[in-house]
Design a protein around this motif. Structure first.
Motif, PDB file in Angstrom:
ATOM      1  N   MET A 284       0.580  -1.114   0.100  1.00  0.00           N
ATOM      2  CA  MET A 284       0.469  -0.103  -0.051  1.00  0.00           C
ATOM      3  C   MET A 284       0.997   1.521  -0.083  1.00  0.00           C
ATOM      4  N   GLY A 285       1.758   1.302  -0.187  1.00  0.00           N
ATOM      5  CA  GLY A 285       3.167   2.219   0.216  1.00  0.00           C
ATOM      6  C   GLY A 285       3.122   3.471   1.480  1.00  0.00           C
ATOM      7  N   THR A 286       2.679   2.397   2.711  1.00  0.00           N
ATOM      8  CA  THR A 286       2.370   3.281   4.385  1.00  0.00           C
ATOM      9  C   THR A 286       3.209   3.181   4.683  1.00  0.00           C
ATOM     10  N   GLY A 287       5.097   2.356   4.406  1.00  0.00           N
ATOM     11  CA  GLY A 287       5.658   2.305   5.012  1.00  0.00           C
ATOM     12  C   GLY A 287       6.017   1.684   5.570  1.00  0.00           C
ATOM     13  N   ARG A 288       4.981   0.026   5.399  1.00  0.00           N
ATOM     14  CA  ARG A 288       4.692  -1.024   6.911  1.00  0.00           C
ATOM     15  C   ARG A 288       4.685  -2.006   5.632  1.00  0.00           C
ATOM     16  N   THR A 289       5.011  -3.208   6.051  1.00  0.00           N
ATOM     17  CA  THR A 289       4.698  -4.393   4.917  1.00  0.00           C
ATOM     18  C   THR A 289       3.370  -4.738   5.573  1.00  0.00           C
ATOM     19  N   MET A 290       3.181  -5.942   4.656  1.00  0.00           N
ATOM     20  CA  MET A 290       1.838  -5.928   4.907  1.00  0.00           C
ATOM     21  C   MET A 290       1.983  -7.010   6.163  1.00  0.00           C
ATOM     22  N   ILE A 291       2.960  -7.899   6.644  1.00  0.00           N
ATOM     23  CA  ILE A 291       2.762  -8.538   7.924  1.00  0.00           C
ATOM     24  C   ILE A 291       3.393  -7.742   9.250  1.00  0.00           C
ATOM     25  N   GLN A 292       4.100  -6.842   8.294  1.00  0.00           N
ATOM     26  CA  GLN A 292       3.725  -5.649  10.179  1.00  0.00           C
ATOM     27  C   GLN A 292       2.210  -5.085  10.229  1.00  0.00           C
ATOM     28  N   GLN A 293       1.346  -4.938   9.088  1.00  0.00           N
ATOM     29  CA  GLN A 293       0.231  -3.939   9.501  1.00  0.00           C
ATOM     30  C   GLN A 293      -0.234  -5.233  10.199  1.00  0.00           C
ATOM     31  N   THR A 294      -0.211  -6.064   9.707  1.00  0.00           N
ATOM     32  CA  THR A 294      -1.018  -7.545  10.215  1.00  0.00           C
ATOM     33  C   THR A 294      -0.654  -7.505  12.011  1.00  0.00           C
TER      34      THR A 294
ATOM     35  N   ALA B 261      11.860 -17.033   6.574  1.00  0.00           N
ATOM     36  CA  ALA B 261      12.172 -16.895   8.257  1.00  0.00           C
ATOM     37  C   ALA B 261      13.296 -15.712   8.119  1.00  0.00           C
ATOM     38  N   GLU B 262      14.216 -15.392   7.724  1.00  0.00           N
ATOM     39  CA  GLU B 262      14.958 -14.360   7.420  1.00  0.00           C
ATOM     40  C   GLU B 262      14.181 -12.879   7.380  1.00  0.00           C
ATOM     41  N   LEU B 263      13.306 -12.877   6.155  1.00  0.00           N
ATOM     42  CA  LEU B 263      12.359 -12.026   5.837  1.00  0.00           C
ATOM     43  C   LEU B 263      11.410 -11.189   7.528  1.00  0.00           C
ATOM     44  N   VAL B 264      11.281 -12.828   8.329  1.00  0.00           N
ATOM     45  CA  VAL B 264      10.240 -12.217   9.282  1.00  0.00           C
ATOM     46  C   VAL B 264      11.186 -11.963  10.469  1.00  0.00           C
ATOM     47  N   ARG B 265      12.183 -12.490  10.600  1.00  0.00           N
ATOM     48  CA  ARG B 265      13.308 -11.888  12.096  1.00  0.00           C
ATOM     49  C   ARG B 265      13.644 -10.476  11.497  1.00  0.00           C
ATOM     50  N   GLU B 266      13.693 -10.200  10.733  1.00  0.00           N
ATOM     51  CA  GLU B 266      14.142  -8.779   9.849  1.00  0.00           C
ATOM     52  C   GLU B 266      12.759  -8.251   9.937  1.00  0.00           C
ATOM     53  N   GLN B 267      11.399  -7.746   9.865  1.00  0.00           N
ATOM     54  CA  GLN B 267      10.362  -7.626   9.585  1.00  0.00           C
ATOM     55  C   GLN B 267       9.194  -7.385  11.213  1.00  0.00           C
ATOM     56  N   LEU B 268       9.078  -8.495  11.839  1.00  0.00           N
ATOM     57  CA  LEU B 268       9.445  -8.041  13.095  1.00  0.00           C
ATOM     58  C   LEU B 268      10.146  -8.329  13.816  1.00  0.00           C
TER      59      LEU B 268
END
Lengths: 368, 368
Positions: free
Chosen positions: B32-42, B64-71
């Motif tokens: 959505m271009g909000t600055g947060r990824t979908m999983i972060q928004q979740t 796994a790495e994407l999850v660790r980075e983003q959360l």
């Protein structure tokens, strides 16, 4: 008597955005995706006819570095930098005065830096004939492009009387008695130049085509440098006077400062109006080597090989699906999928993307 | 009794190309271009309700790495890595067995990682009511999305009998005699879950809408962990048996190896079929917080604010001219001019560009 090439490279190609930008206009870009920029292709086209040491470029001060990079081996003294745009007459005068200072017997071909030629062999034949022709006397020759459609985007040249004998003999005048060269049969007819015509409306363009006496004005000129200098003295004395003031500084460290000081005092006038329409020495040779000024995306579309759906695609990563009549120009390697598009331009350059209707290409310059 | 959040993040979002790729699917992108990824928004959506130490993610080993980075801040032991995709029942079983090992009294909310919610406040109210409801007894609750159109791209849930009293009292059962909370008047009705229905054809979807007894299946579930483990033991004993074998290795260095060895022996079955359709404990709560699974560009188009010409544009460098009904998603800062386009998708991600008709979005996955 050496042959010189003058490349006019001051344009800004605003209708070719986003490829063409004020920082790097069309002539310095590899528009066709061939690996060579337009100005490099212009130079390449004279291979074998004109050596790099006889090449001159007139351009804007902003583009000096681009010229040096793209035409390596060019004499830095042959890159003439205009401090401002004053149309083609002052530009031609400056370079002609300077060529005369270096080589008073020069024969000169003047070409734009950003035009496209489809058949380089036929182009070379025309150049060779033209150079021979102007070396045979005080003549100013322009190459008129045989029109293939009632184009309203070009100016036209009206042909006058056909001259009797455009053969090699005119150049070999000193060698009377020899049999005419077999090349004589390949020569194009040459006409006195009757008049220049501004870009016509469609009806007028159709009439021009019908008469068979009009060709497109390509801005390609040939002459001996002594001829054009003499004609400029006669028909554009204001400009000649300014050049005479600059001339003593040619090839010195003071030249650029003098040009910067005096150039903008030149009238803004084209060489067509300043000289060609007035001189008694003007001729036109119709030529058919497949030419375009590549002024618009539409002209690139017309001239790029098309697939069965009339799509012209430059860029090796582009996949066209259910699309027709499109002009697509993407960077090499860029992955692109285009589906369901009709008669559109899609072009990306330096990270800027344009998508618009081909029919609206004249408005592109308003959008950036 | 702590509240836990399980985020299912194993999807590959193939219809969202070129943004979504197998290397970095939709849930890890800032669609959505909000600055947060979908999983972060979740995750953000549960702010104040569920702490990061009670968040669990089930995903593919590749992510796994994407999850660790983003959360950041998530307990690495709470990132469960599926060696292969086995639909949702094994996935729910694995995470439920493991939550039970850590917190046998956990109340759990299960959510997809890549769905969109328009009204986070109403979402939180529904979550709070739902958690209270499942904490009041052995209940499995699914949130049914109140349909706003006869969508054929979603499964539906049929409501059964409305239960008498979905008030806060159900949760405050130990505090008889207190006056009901004022929140009681804000509570949504809750129904017994009658059946799940596959994606319908348009006529059937229209009938569903007319009855008022069907909601969209959003895949959001709430339960006490003890309830779902017990129901899985009863209705999916095969899967329960496998989890019992893995359980002794939970939170040890041997866990992943055991999962890798046994996970692919699980049957491929959804939690809907494995448990929800069979259990006597299933309920559905209709919810209206503006939801989409963002499965396609069209759904993003519907949900992104549109200009007067129905263009939904994400990307701050995009200029729309004489265009309508387009979904445009370009990287921030990228300069783009789009003219004369109608009902098209234009999307660039990681240097790959897609231009296609919105009506053809279901075919996008064929093109890359």
């Amino acid at each position: 008597m050496a042959n010189h090439l003058v490349i006019m490279a001051g344009g800004i190609g605003s209708r070719f955005w986003p490829m063409s930008t004020p920082q790097c206009p069309k002539q310095f870009l590899d528009i066709m995706g061939t690996g060579r920029t337009m100005i490099q292709q212009t130079f390449d086209r004279f291979g074998g006819l004109i050596d790099i040491e006889h090449v001159w470029v007139v351009t804007s001060k902003n583009f000096a570095e681009l010229v040096r990079e793209q035409l390596q081996g060019i004499n830095p003294q042959h890159i003439l930098l205009e401090p401002c745009m004053r149309n083609t007459a002052p530009c031609v005068a400056y370079v002609s005065w300077k060529i005369q200072a270096e080589d008073p017997e020069a024969a000169v071909f003047v070409a734009a830096s950003d035009h496209l030629v489809i058949s380089p062999r036929e182009f070379q034949r025309c150049v060779a004939q033209g150079l021979d022709f102007v070396c045979g006397g005080d003549r100013i020759l322009t190459l008129g492009m045989q029109p293939t459609r009632p184009e309203t985007g070009y100016g036209y040249i009206e042909q006058g009387e056909r001259i009797a004998d455009p053969t090699l003999e005119t150049h070999d005048a000193g060698k009377k008695g020899r049999r005419p060269s077999a090349f004589a049969s390949l020569l194009s007819p040459i006409y006195k130049l009757a008049s220049f015509r501004e870009k016509p409306d469609l009806k007028t363009a159709e009439e021009y085509l019908e008469t068979g006496r009009y060709t497109w004005n390509s801005g390609m000129f040939l002459w001996q440098v002594s001829t054009i200098v003499s004609e400029l003295r006669q028909y554009a004395p204001e400009i000649a006077e300014i050049m005479d003031k600059i001339a003593p500084t040619f090839f010195t460290v003071k030249e650029q400062a003098m040009v910067d000081k005096l150039y903008d005092t030149c009238p803004k006038i084209s060489i067509d109006y300043a000289v060609m329409e007035k001189t008694q020495l003007a001729y036109v040779m119709p030529a058919e080597f497949g030419w375009s000024d590549l002024g618009t995306w539409g002209s690139l579309h017309t001239l790029t090989p098309q697939d069965d759906d009339r799509n012209a695609v430059i860029g090796d990563g582009v996949k066209m699906i259910e699309s027709e009549g499109c002009m697509v120009r993407m960077p090499q390697g860029k992955q692109v999928v285009i589906q369901g598009m009709k008669d559109m331009i899609v072009s990306e350059h330096n990270g800027t993307l344009l998508i618009c209707q081909l029919s609206e290409e004249q408005r592109i310059k308003e959008w950036h």
